[in-house]
Design a protein around this motif. Structure first.
Motif, short mmCIF file in Angstrom:
data_model
loop_
_atom_site.label_atom_id
_atom_site.label_comp_id
_atom_site.label_asym_id
_atom_site.label_seq_id
_atom_site.Cartn_x
_atom_site.Cartn_y
_atom_site.Cartn_z
N ALA A 59 0.83 -1.20 0.00
CA ALA A 59 0.00 0.00 0.00
C ALA A 59 0.87 1.25 0.00
N VAL A 60 1.96 1.24 0.77
CA VAL A 60 2.88 2.38 0.78
C VAL A 60 3.51 2.56 -0.60
N THR A 61 3.96 1.45 -1.19
CA THR A 61 4.59 1.51 -2.51
C THR A 61 3.62 2.04 -3.56
N ASP A 62 2.37 1.61 -3.48
CA ASP A 62 1.36 2.09 -4.42
C ASP A 62 1.12 3.59 -4.27
N ALA A 63 1.12 4.06 -3.01
CA ALA A 63 0.92 5.49 -2.77
C ALA A 63 2.07 6.30 -3.34
N VAL A 64 3.30 5.81 -3.17
CA VAL A 64 4.48 6.51 -3.72
C VAL A 64 4.42 6.53 -5.24
N ALA A 65 4.07 5.37 -5.84
CA ALA A 65 3.98 5.31 -7.29
C ALA A 65 2.90 6.24 -7.82
N GLY A 66 1.78 6.31 -7.10
CA GLY A 66 0.71 7.23 -7.51
C GLY A 66 1.15 8.68 -7.45
N LEU A 67 1.93 9.03 -6.43
CA LEU A 67 2.44 10.39 -6.33
C LEU A 67 3.41 10.67 -7.47
N ASP A 68 4.29 9.72 -7.77
CA ASP A 68 5.24 9.91 -8.87
C ASP A 68 4.51 10.17 -10.19
N ARG A 69 3.45 9.41 -10.45
CA ARG A 69 2.68 9.62 -11.68
C ARG A 69 2.04 11.01 -11.70
N ALA A 70 1.49 11.40 -10.54
CA ALA A 70 0.85 12.70 -10.46
C ALA A 70 1.85 13.83 -10.67
N LEU A 71 3.07 13.67 -10.17
CA LEU A 71 4.10 14.69 -10.37
C LEU A 71 4.44 14.81 -11.85
N GLY A 72 4.63 13.67 -12.51
CA GLY A 72 4.95 13.71 -13.93
C GLY A 72 3.84 14.32 -14.75
#
Length: 267
Positions: A169-182
């Motif tokens: 769940a933590v990894t998914d949240a980080v990946a979601g943030l990375d996508r949103a930043l891009g």
């Protein structure tokens, strides 16, 4: 209370030493009528007889079994008391306490491991959760570098309660943030804009999975994201120039909270 000579019976101090019971406990049992000395010397000192000592022995036994004083009184004085039933009930309570202590022991072991290792996942679990690019040596390197900090202790406390699903769940949240930043960078979101500031707040929330992140600490991280080759490669691999853009939106948000990014420190 019958009188006795000083040679008869045992004093409170003697009984205390013989039964390994405090004088205070003996006085309390006397006050509540659970175990009163039967004799008194001419000088007024109370003495325990052999019968008193036997009763005290039984009190000590039942107390060590965990019975309360009212329960002990019932066992000793109530002829209708269901002694086996009372002991079975006490055994059930003891079993429950033992189970809780076992769980506590497991929790302590995990907390110790978390403080010493950081991440309580097998190498196989780490690869499954964090992906093939994950280096299983990173947790040990982080422990060596940051192990004496408050943030490492906070991270360990969170890590101790996490298994693969929680870390996923933590990894998914980080990946979601990375996508949103891009996506925000592609959309031309400018530093200091409401959209950019929301992403900065989202970063703080996601990062709280590791440890609480102040705005000044976030500025320090932004600098690292841009300057550290590994972090810069990660963000620039998402979008070219994203590491610098990310640092810029963090700095702009900090200024809106009266923080000078040029002088911010890890606090």
């Amino acid at each position: 209370m019958p009188d006795a000579t000083d040679a008869d019976g045992l004093t409170v101090g003697q009984v205390s030493a013989r039964l390994d019971v405090t004088v205070r406990a003996l006085h309390h049992w006397d006050e509540i009528g659970l175990a009163r000395p039967s004799l008194r010397t001419a000088a007024g000192y109370r003495l325990y007889t052999a019968g008193d000592l036997e009763r005290l022995h039984r009190i000590v036994v039942y107390r060590e079994l965990g019975l309360g004083l009212d329960g002990i009184r019932a066992v000793l004085d109530d002829s209708t008391a269901d002694v086996p039933g009372a002991l079975r009930a006490q055994r059930t309570q003891v079993a429950e306490r033992i189970d809780r202590l076992r769980q506590l022991s497991v929790g302590l072991d995990r907390m110790i491991d978390a403080h010493e290792r950081g991440l309580l996942l097998t190498i196989e679990q780490q690869a499954a959760v964090f992906g093939p690019q994950w280096n299983p040596d990173w947790p040990a390197q982080a422990r060596q570098r940051y192990g004496d900090t408050t943030q490492w202790r906070q991270y360990a406390e969170r890590s101790a309660s996490r298994g693969p699903e929680e870390w996923q769940a933590v990894t998914d949240a980080v990946a979601g943030l990375d996508r949103a930043l891009g996506e925000a960078m592609d959309a031309g979101v400018t530093p200091g804009s409401p959209e950019a500031n929301r992403l900065v707040e989202r970063h703080r929330e996601v990062f709280a999975s590791y440890f609480p992140l102040t705005r000044q600490m976030q500025v320090c991280l932004g600098r690292m994201y841009e300057a550290d080759p590994a972090f810069a490669a990660h963000y620039d691999g998402i979008r070219a120039g994203l590491a610098t853009w990310f640092r810029r939106i963090i700095d702009a948000s900090a200024r809106s909270h009266s923080i000078d990014p040029d002088t911010a420190t890890w606090q």
